[in-house]
Design a protein around this motif. Structure first.
Motif, PDB file in Angstrom:
ATOM      1  N   PRO A 142      64.834  -3.723  26.088  1.00  0.00           N
ATOM      2  CA  PRO A 142      63.578  -4.509  26.068  1.00  0.00           C
ATOM      3  C   PRO A 142      63.136  -4.257  24.469  1.00  0.00           C
ATOM      4  CG  PRO A 142      63.247  -2.328  27.205  1.00  0.00           C
ATOM      5  CD  PRO A 142      64.694  -2.622  26.994  1.00  0.00           C
ATOM      6  N   GLU A 143      62.263  -5.207  24.179  1.00  0.00           N
ATOM      7  CA  GLU A 143      61.546  -5.269  23.067  1.00  0.00           C
ATOM      8  C   GLU A 143      61.181  -3.712  22.617  1.00  0.00           C
ATOM      9  OE1 GLU A 143      58.842  -8.316  21.872  1.00  0.00           O
ATOM     10  OE2 GLU A 143      60.144  -9.846  22.764  1.00  0.00           O
ATOM     11  N   GLY A 144      61.212  -3.348  21.451  1.00  0.00           N
ATOM     12  CA  GLY A 144      60.549  -1.970  21.009  1.00  0.00           C
ATOM     13  C   GLY A 144      61.432  -0.895  21.525  1.00  0.00           C
ATOM     14  N   TYR A 145      62.693  -1.110  21.981  1.00  0.00           N
ATOM     15  CA  TYR A 145      63.598  -0.237  22.686  1.00  0.00           C
ATOM     16  C   TYR A 145      63.890   0.772  21.380  1.00  0.00           C
ATOM     17  CZ  TYR A 145      67.784   2.213  24.507  1.00  0.00           C
ATOM     18  OH  TYR A 145      68.859   3.131  24.948  1.00  0.00           O
ATOM     19  N   SER A 146      63.570   2.072  21.766  1.00  0.00           N
ATOM     20  CA  SER A 146      63.917   3.080  20.640  1.00  0.00           C
ATOM     21  C   SER A 146      65.120   4.209  21.160  1.00  0.00           C
ATOM     22  CB  SER A 146      62.736   4.004  20.062  1.00  0.00           C
ATOM     23  OG  SER A 146      62.196   4.694  21.125  1.00  0.00           O
ATOM     24  N   GLY A 147      65.736   3.999  22.206  1.00  0.00           N
ATOM     25  CA  GLY A 147      66.471   4.760  22.944  1.00  0.00           C
ATOM     26  C   GLY A 147      68.022   4.831  22.209  1.00  0.00           C
ATOM     27  N   PRO A 148      68.997   5.563  22.743  1.00  0.00           N
ATOM     28  CA  PRO A 148      70.247   5.808  21.779  1.00  0.00           C
ATOM     29  C   PRO A 148      71.205   4.503  21.903  1.00  0.00           C
ATOM     30  CG  PRO A 148      70.275   7.156  23.992  1.00  0.00           C
ATOM     31  CD  PRO A 148      68.782   6.502  23.799  1.00  0.00           C
ATOM     32  N   THR A 149      71.590   4.119  20.889  1.00  0.00           N
ATOM     33  CA  THR A 149      72.735   2.953  21.010  1.00  0.00           C
ATOM     34  C   THR A 149      74.033   3.003  20.697  1.00  0.00           C
ATOM     35  OG1 THR A 149      72.045   2.372  18.912  1.00  0.00           O
ATOM     36  CG2 THR A 149      70.822   1.532  20.536  1.00  0.00           C
ATOM     37  N   THR A 150      74.331   4.168  20.408  1.00  0.00           N
ATOM     38  CA  THR A 150      75.961   4.901  20.042  1.00  0.00           C
ATOM     39  C   THR A 150      76.012   6.377  20.750  1.00  0.00           C
ATOM     40  OG1 THR A 150      75.120   6.111  18.236  1.00  0.00           O
ATOM     41  CG2 THR A 150      75.683   3.812  17.891  1.00  0.00           C
ATOM     42  N   LYS A 151      77.290   6.506  20.907  1.00  0.00           N
ATOM     43  CA  LYS A 151      77.548   8.092  21.879  1.00  0.00           C
ATOM     44  C   LYS A 151      76.980   9.050  20.986  1.00  0.00           C
ATOM     45  CE  LYS A 151      81.102  10.572  23.756  1.00  0.00           C
ATOM     46  NZ  LYS A 151      82.754  10.387  24.248  1.00  0.00           N
ATOM     47  N   ASN A 152      76.969   8.905  19.859  1.00  0.00           N
ATOM     48  CA  ASN A 152      76.402  10.334  18.745  1.00  0.00           C
ATOM     49  C   ASN A 152      74.863   9.944  18.932  1.00  0.00           C
ATOM     50  OD1 ASN A 152      78.877  10.775  17.827  1.00  0.00           O
ATOM     51  ND2 ASN A 152      78.710   9.444  16.009  1.00  0.00           N
ATOM     52  N   ASP A 153      74.433   8.797  19.123  1.00  0.00           N
ATOM     53  CA  ASP A 153      72.726   9.141  19.344  1.00  0.00           C
ATOM     54  C   ASP A 153      72.513   9.613  20.610  1.00  0.00           C
ATOM     55  OD1 ASP A 153      72.326   7.789  16.932  1.00  0.00           O
ATOM     56  OD2 ASP A 153      72.285   5.645  17.714  1.00  0.00           O
ATOM     57  N   LEU A 154      73.373   9.240  21.629  1.00  0.00           N
ATOM     58  CA  LEU A 154      73.024   9.645  23.017  1.00  0.00           C
ATOM     59  C   LEU A 154      73.165  11.269  23.166  1.00  0.00           C
ATOM     60  CD1 LEU A 154      72.637   9.420  26.097  1.00  0.00           C
ATOM     61  CD2 LEU A 154      75.395   8.922  26.119  1.00  0.00           C
ATOM     62  N   ILE A 155      74.314  11.839  22.317  1.00  0.00           N
ATOM     63  CA  ILE A 155      74.502  13.272  22.310  1.00  0.00           C
ATOM     64  C   ILE A 155      73.296  13.984  21.820  1.00  0.00           C
ATOM     65  CG2 ILE A 155      76.199  15.178  21.492  1.00  0.00           C
ATOM     66  CD1 ILE A 155      78.373  13.360  22.165  1.00  0.00           C
ATOM     67  N   SER A 156      73.054  13.493  20.482  1.00  0.00           N
ATOM     68  CA  SER A 156      71.919  13.991  19.791  1.00  0.00           C
ATOM     69  C   SER A 156      70.396  14.051  20.696  1.00  0.00           C
ATOM     70  CB  SER A 156      71.569  13.357  18.627  1.00  0.00           C
ATOM     71  OG  SER A 156      72.783  13.255  17.803  1.00  0.00           O
ATOM     72  N   ALA A 157      70.453  13.257  21.494  1.00  0.00           N
ATOM     73  CA  ALA A 157      69.281  13.072  22.245  1.00  0.00           C
ATOM     74  C   ALA A 157      69.035  13.864  23.597  1.00  0.00           C
ATOM     75  CB  ALA A 157      68.716  11.566  22.681  1.00  0.00           C
ATOM     76  N   LEU A 158      70.246  14.682  23.958  1.00  0.00           N
ATOM     77  CA  LEU A 158      70.423  15.330  25.175  1.00  0.00           C
ATOM     78  C   LEU A 158      70.312  16.745  24.636  1.00  0.00           C
ATOM     79  CD1 LEU A 158      73.128  13.273  26.952  1.00  0.00           C
ATOM     80  CD2 LEU A 158      70.670  13.373  27.459  1.00  0.00           C
ATOM     81  N   SER A 159      69.917  17.703  25.506  1.00  0.00           N
ATOM     82  CA  SER A 159      69.739  19.051  25.416  1.00  0.00           C
ATOM     83  C   SER A 159      71.182  19.574  25.772  1.00  0.00           C
ATOM     84  CB  SER A 159      68.914  19.862  26.155  1.00  0.00           C
ATOM     85  OG  SER A 159      68.942  19.556  27.799  1.00  0.00           O
ATOM     86  N   PRO A 160      71.675  20.558  25.118  1.00  0.00           N
ATOM     87  CA  PRO A 160      73.125  21.176  25.310  1.00  0.00           C
ATOM     88  C   PRO A 160      73.407  21.404  26.780  1.00  0.00           C
ATOM     89  CG  PRO A 160      72.242  22.181  23.397  1.00  0.00           C
ATOM     90  CD  PRO A 160      71.047  21.439  24.182  1.00  0.00           C
ATOM     91  N   ALA A 161      72.295  21.869  27.406  1.00  0.00           N
ATOM     92  CA  ALA A 161      72.302  22.269  29.001  1.00  0.00           C
ATOM     93  C   ALA A 161      72.987  21.021  29.972  1.00  0.00           C
ATOM     94  CB  ALA A 161      71.356  23.110  29.385  1.00  0.00           C
ATOM     95  N   VAL A 162      72.571  19.911  29.368  1.00  0.00           N
ATOM     96  CA  VAL A 162      73.100  18.945  30.440  1.00  0.00           C
ATOM     97  C   VAL A 162      73.962  18.022  29.884  1.00  0.00           C
ATOM     98  CG1 VAL A 162      70.640  19.071  31.405  1.00  0.00           C
ATOM     99  CG2 VAL A 162      70.966  17.445  29.654  1.00  0.00           C
ATOM    100  N   GLN A 163      74.501  18.296  28.599  1.00  0.00           N
ATOM    101  CA  GLN A 163      75.140  17.367  27.991  1.00  0.00           C
ATOM    102  C   GLN A 163      76.506  16.706  28.814  1.00  0.00           C
ATOM    103  OE1 GLN A 163      76.311  18.142  24.092  1.00  0.00           O
ATOM    104  NE2 GLN A 163      74.432  17.883  23.245  1.00  0.00           N
ATOM    105  N   ASP A 164      77.196  17.851  29.540  1.00  0.00           N
ATOM    106  CA  ASP A 164      78.390  17.639  30.196  1.00  0.00           C
ATOM    107  C   ASP A 164      77.939  16.732  31.428  1.00  0.00           C
ATOM    108  OD1 ASP A 164      80.082  18.903  28.331  1.00  0.00           O
ATOM    109  OD2 ASP A 164      79.909  20.831  29.477  1.00  0.00           O
ATOM    110  N   ASP A 165      77.059  17.256  32.108  1.00  0.00           N
ATOM    111  CA  ASP A 165      76.631  16.359  33.314  1.00  0.00           C
ATOM    112  C   ASP A 165      76.431  14.802  32.922  1.00  0.00           C
ATOM    113  OD1 ASP A 165      77.406  18.572  35.269  1.00  0.00           O
ATOM    114  OD2 ASP A 165      75.401  19.339  35.003  1.00  0.00           O
ATOM    115  N   ALA A 166      75.449  14.855  31.953  1.00  0.00           N
ATOM    116  CA  ALA A 166      74.945  13.397  31.533  1.00  0.00           C
ATOM    117  C   ALA A 166      76.011  12.607  31.396  1.00  0.00           C
ATOM    118  CB  ALA A 166      73.825  13.741  30.275  1.00  0.00           C
ATOM    119  N   LEU A 167      76.981  13.182  30.311  1.00  0.00           N
ATOM    120  CA  LEU A 167      78.121  12.296  29.930  1.00  0.00           C
ATOM    121  C   LEU A 167      78.840  12.024  31.051  1.00  0.00           C
ATOM    122  CD1 LEU A 167      79.307  14.072  26.635  1.00  0.00           C
ATOM    123  CD2 LEU A 167      77.978  12.048  27.026  1.00  0.00           C
ATOM    124  N   THR A 168      79.017  12.799  32.125  1.00  0.00           N
ATOM    125  CA  THR A 168      79.871  12.375  33.255  1.00  0.00           C
ATOM    126  C   THR A 168      79.152  11.192  34.062  1.00  0.00           C
ATOM    127  OG1 THR A 168      80.751  14.700  33.815  1.00  0.00           O
ATOM    128  CG2 THR A 168      80.565  13.089  35.624  1.00  0.00           C
TER     129      THR A 168
END
Length: 822
Positions: A142-168
């Motif tokens: 949507p307009e004004g979206y500021s979330g991740p748009t690449t895989k690197n952005d996604l990994i950077s936005a996640l805490s290390p504890a949930v990265q594996d489950d989130a990527l799954t």
């Protein structure tokens, strides 16, 4: 940049003719102008109908263009090829290149060239018709979206504890479906599983959107990046090609073409022979129907006993006869089912021609005959007039063509997969396909999910001729009164054995048995013992065994000891002089009159025919019943064959399938734009010229550019209005551009203006942009509003008014001008 309306206006006559041929719904009724044609082409109903005819590769390309267009990515050919991860795909008739797919979609007016860089855009309305999740993608950010748009952005936005489950979780949603169900209190619950914790962080960072409580969906921009900027894992190939590379199961029997041909020929011959017997039976004794028009249950039982066939077979034979116009319900009382005059001609044809006519009319028939047989095998409502649907004929042709392309060794699963590949958005249910296959197997068109060899290439008559083995002219008669024909009997041999023996089986060989009843049946048909024994001696390689000779002569000695004659009508006369005059009349010599009693003559002619002959000879005649009461002669029923009702092309065989015994079955077009015949070219070209002329006339009057209302002269034009013109149920206001200044209606010009508005609104819906619209209220006053169009269907436009943050419903006929917001 080029707009869609400019592309439609730039089509030449050939392009318009091909468009009318490929999408006949936009050509009827004739569009007034090219502008109204463009509006019709982009209507939701027309787009859905066109998409329902496209095979899987075409839909793959449309989905790829839709995703690239929504993400504001280049849509040139190279980018589309990269998104599809393919430049071509294997189809049923060979490879299909991406260039062919794109050109076909352009010809269908589903895509169009957008600019000089070779980029394409979807026609207005196509993106919405593809559904909410094209190619397994979720909604765009949507307009004004500021979330991740690449895989690197996604990994950077996640805490290390949930990265594996989130990527799954993200990997599961990447290639679709992009939507998942989650706990409604996901964001507020205190106790979380590792997966729920990962989902909460994905929602919090914006990778997953929450369109409603309990549902999450992967944002389209991120999914596109995770797919390495691809929309598909390649174009979907023809399923039969993929299955041909697999090693067959070692215990699967091989289906050879000769075996298929022989099995189909056996079924075809059985059907033709049983149908001939059914027609003969109904010619002598028509079958009664109930009030609804269906066959009476007692008649089905009677025909089953008379032909020694199960009720299901009799029901299928009746339906085949109805489809081929060999049978129909009499219009006169008592509305019996009788053979038609076409049945007489059919009975006089050879076997391949009979088969061709049955297949021709069965393909054209829209009857849903499989619905008359329930799950327990019980037959109900045979030849019920209500059992039909218009799409059945197209489904039959589609199914047979798919089976021809699938080749030998096809299974039901492969046939279903091929049908789904051909029309993914319009696939018939499994029970319907089963019913059509059962009918085709009964006719001898298919067996073991394989088409009769040569049917698609040479037509049914030639295919059956090639499938039939060399006919056998001799038989083996044995001492136990059995007879064996080692192969397909010659027609003359088959007629002889059918007349004097009880046939037990007809397959690769014909077997039968001579009985007293079968020999008597031959004598009933006019044979004598000498002529019958002479004929059997000529065809038997073993001569005439003594038991058969004794049987024939014994039956002949007893046959005819009691004789019965028929009397169809009688003539009762007032005096002997009139009797002499009638018998002496030359016009009544063919009436076969003979004396029954004093002043009473008998005749073999039916009552109606005898009455006509007497009147033609100049005698005054009345008709009486069995009690002597006078009846009207015209009310006397005439049994026998009845006329055929005119159907397609006034009784001719339906074209577009195949001629009787000559032309091949028409193949379903694997490309949606098929070859156009000379007659269609002329018809569509004339329509294209007429629409072009109307468009030129519209543009010459200045209506095609849809001028703003404030630039027009005349009363009732104002930039302000005290009433709300949104409600379309009030009377009054029509677009002033639909009339000339002298008050005369210009229908074509009005259609052009409305069509131009519709196209601009659909462009705005696809792009999500705001537009300025001018609305006419019930008093003829005009107001301008800035809105964001959301949906357009059935003459109603749903918009969002950003100034008031409310949704409105606007009647399209009240819109007099549309333009992009500056």
């Amino acid at each position: 940049m080029v707009s869609f309306i400019d592309v439609v206006r730039g089509m030449d006559h050939d392009a318009l003719a091909r468009l009318f041929h490929a999408r006949p719904d936009v050509a009827s009724p004739s569009p007034g102008t090219l502008t109204s044609l463009a509006a019709r082409v982009t209507s939701p109903g027309s787009i859905r109908l066109c998409l329902s005819t496209l095979s899987r590769p075409y839909l793959d390309v449309l989905e790829a263009v839709a995703i690239l267009q929504s993400l504001h990515v280049s849509t040139d050919d190279d980018t589309i090829a990269h998104a599809l991860d393919s430049h071509d795909v294997i189809g049923p008739r060979g490879p299909l290149t991406l260039r062919t797919l794109l050109d076909t979609l352009d010809a269908l007016a589903l895509t169009y060239p957008h600019n000089a860089r070779g980029e394409r855009r979807l026609a207005p309305g196509v993106a919405d018709a593809l559904g909410p999740f094209p190619a397994g993608f979720g909604p765009a950010a949507p307009e004004g979206y500021s979330g991740p748009t690449t895989k690197n952005d996604l990994i950077s936005a996640l805490s290390p504890a949930v990265q594996d489950d989130a990527l799954t979780v993200i990997t599961t949603l990447t290639w679709g479906p992009p939507i998942a169900r989650v706990p409604r209190d996901l964001m507020t619950r205190t106790t979380l599983t590792p997966t729920h914790a990962a989902l909460r962080e994905l929602v919090a960072c914006g990778a997953l959107l929450t369109p409603e409580p309990g549902t999450v969906v992967l944002v389209r921009d991120l999914a596109f990046a995770l797919r390495d900027h691809r929309t598909h894992r390649g174009l979907t190939p023809w399923p039969a090609h993929a299955s041909s590379s697999l090693t067959p199961h070692p215990h699967t029997p091989a289906v050879t073409a000769p075996h298929t041909a022989l099995t189909c020929a056996t079924h075809a011959l059985d059907t033709i022979r049983h149908l001939e017997h059914l027609l003969t039976e109904l010619a002598h004794r028509p079958a009664a129907t109930v009030r609804s028009g269906a066959l009476a249950a007692r008649e089905l039982k009677r025909l089953s006993e008379a032909l020694a066939q199960p009720p299901v077979t009799i029901a299928r034979l009746l339906e085949v006869g109805y489809a081929a116009r060999l049978l129909r319900r009499d219009d006169n009382e008592p509305h019996d089912i009788r053979p038609t005059l076409a049945a007489k001609s059919w009975l006089g044809h050879d076997t391949p021609t009979r088969f061709a006519e049955l297949v021709t009319w069965w393909l054209a028939s829209s009857r849903t005959t499989w619905t008359m047989i329930d799950d327990d095998g019980k037959v109900t409502s045979v030849v019920d007039p209500t059992r039909h649907d218009p799409w059945v004929s197209t489904t039959k042709q589609h199914l047979l063509t798919v089976m021809d392309a699938a080749g030998n060794g096809a299974t039901r699963g492969l046939v279903d997969a091929c049908l789904t590949w051909c029309t993914p958005r319009h696939t018939a249910p499994s029970d319907i396909i089963t019913g059509i296959l059962d009918e085709a197997r009964f006719l001898g068109v298919v067996t073991d999910h394989v088409l009769l060899p040569g049917l698609a290439e040479h037509g049914p008559a030639q295919a059956l001729t090639d499938a039939l083995p060399q006919p056998v002219t001799q038989c083996i008669i044995q001492g136990d009164l059995t007879v064996l024909v080692p192969g397909l009997p010659d027609p003359s041999l088959d007629d002889l054995l059918t007349a004097c023996a009880d046939i037990d089986s007809r397959a690769n060989a014909t077997t039968g048995r001579f009985t007293s009843e079968s020999i008597a049946r031959a004598f009933d048909r006019g044979w004598s013992s000498e002529s019958l024994l002479a004929q059997l001696t000529q065809v038997s390689v073993t001569g005439i065994p003594q038991p058969l000779d004794y049987l024939v002569r014994d039956v002949a000695r007893r046959h005819g000891s009691i004789r019965v004659g028929g009397l169809a009508s009688y003539v009762r006369l007032a005096d002997d002089a009139l009797v002499a005059a009638v018998r002496a009349s030359p016009a009544l010599r063919t009436a076969g009159l003979f004396e029954l009693a004093p002043r009473v003559l008998g005749s073999a002619l039916p009552v109606a025919h005898l009455v006509g002959s007497l009147r033609d000879a100049g005698f005054s005649v009345v008709v009486e019943d069995h009690a002597g009461a006078i009846v009207v002669a015209d009310d006397v029923p005439v049994r026998g064959f009845i006329p055929v009702r005119a159907v397609a092309r006034r009784g001719e065989a339906p074209e577009g399938l195949h001629g009787v015994g000559s032309e091949p079955v028409a193949a379903v077009a694997w490309a949606p734009v098929t070859e156009i015949t000379d007659g269609q070219v002329e018809q569509h070209t004339q329509l294209a010229r007429a629409v072009r002329a109307a468009e030129d006339a519209s543009l010459s009057h200045g209506y095609g550019d849809s001028p703003r209302p404030e630039d027009q002269e005349g009363p009732g034009v104002s930039s302000e209005s005290s009433s709300d013109p949104v409600d379309g149920n009030t009377g009054g206001g029509r677009s002033p551009h639909a009339h000339g200044r002298d008050g005369t209606k210009h229908l074509h010009e009005g259609a052009a203006v409305v069509g131009d508005h519709v196209l601009r609104l659909r462009d705005a819906i696809d792009s999500g942009m705001n537009v300025d619209i001018d609305l006419v209220d019930s008093h003829g006053q005009i107001t301008t509003r800035t809105v964001r169009p959301l949906t357009l269907d059935s003459g109603r436009l749903r918009v969002l008014d950003p100034a008031r943050d409310v949704e409105l419903i606007i009647a399209v006929h009240r819109i007099v001008h549309v333009q992009e917001t500056s």
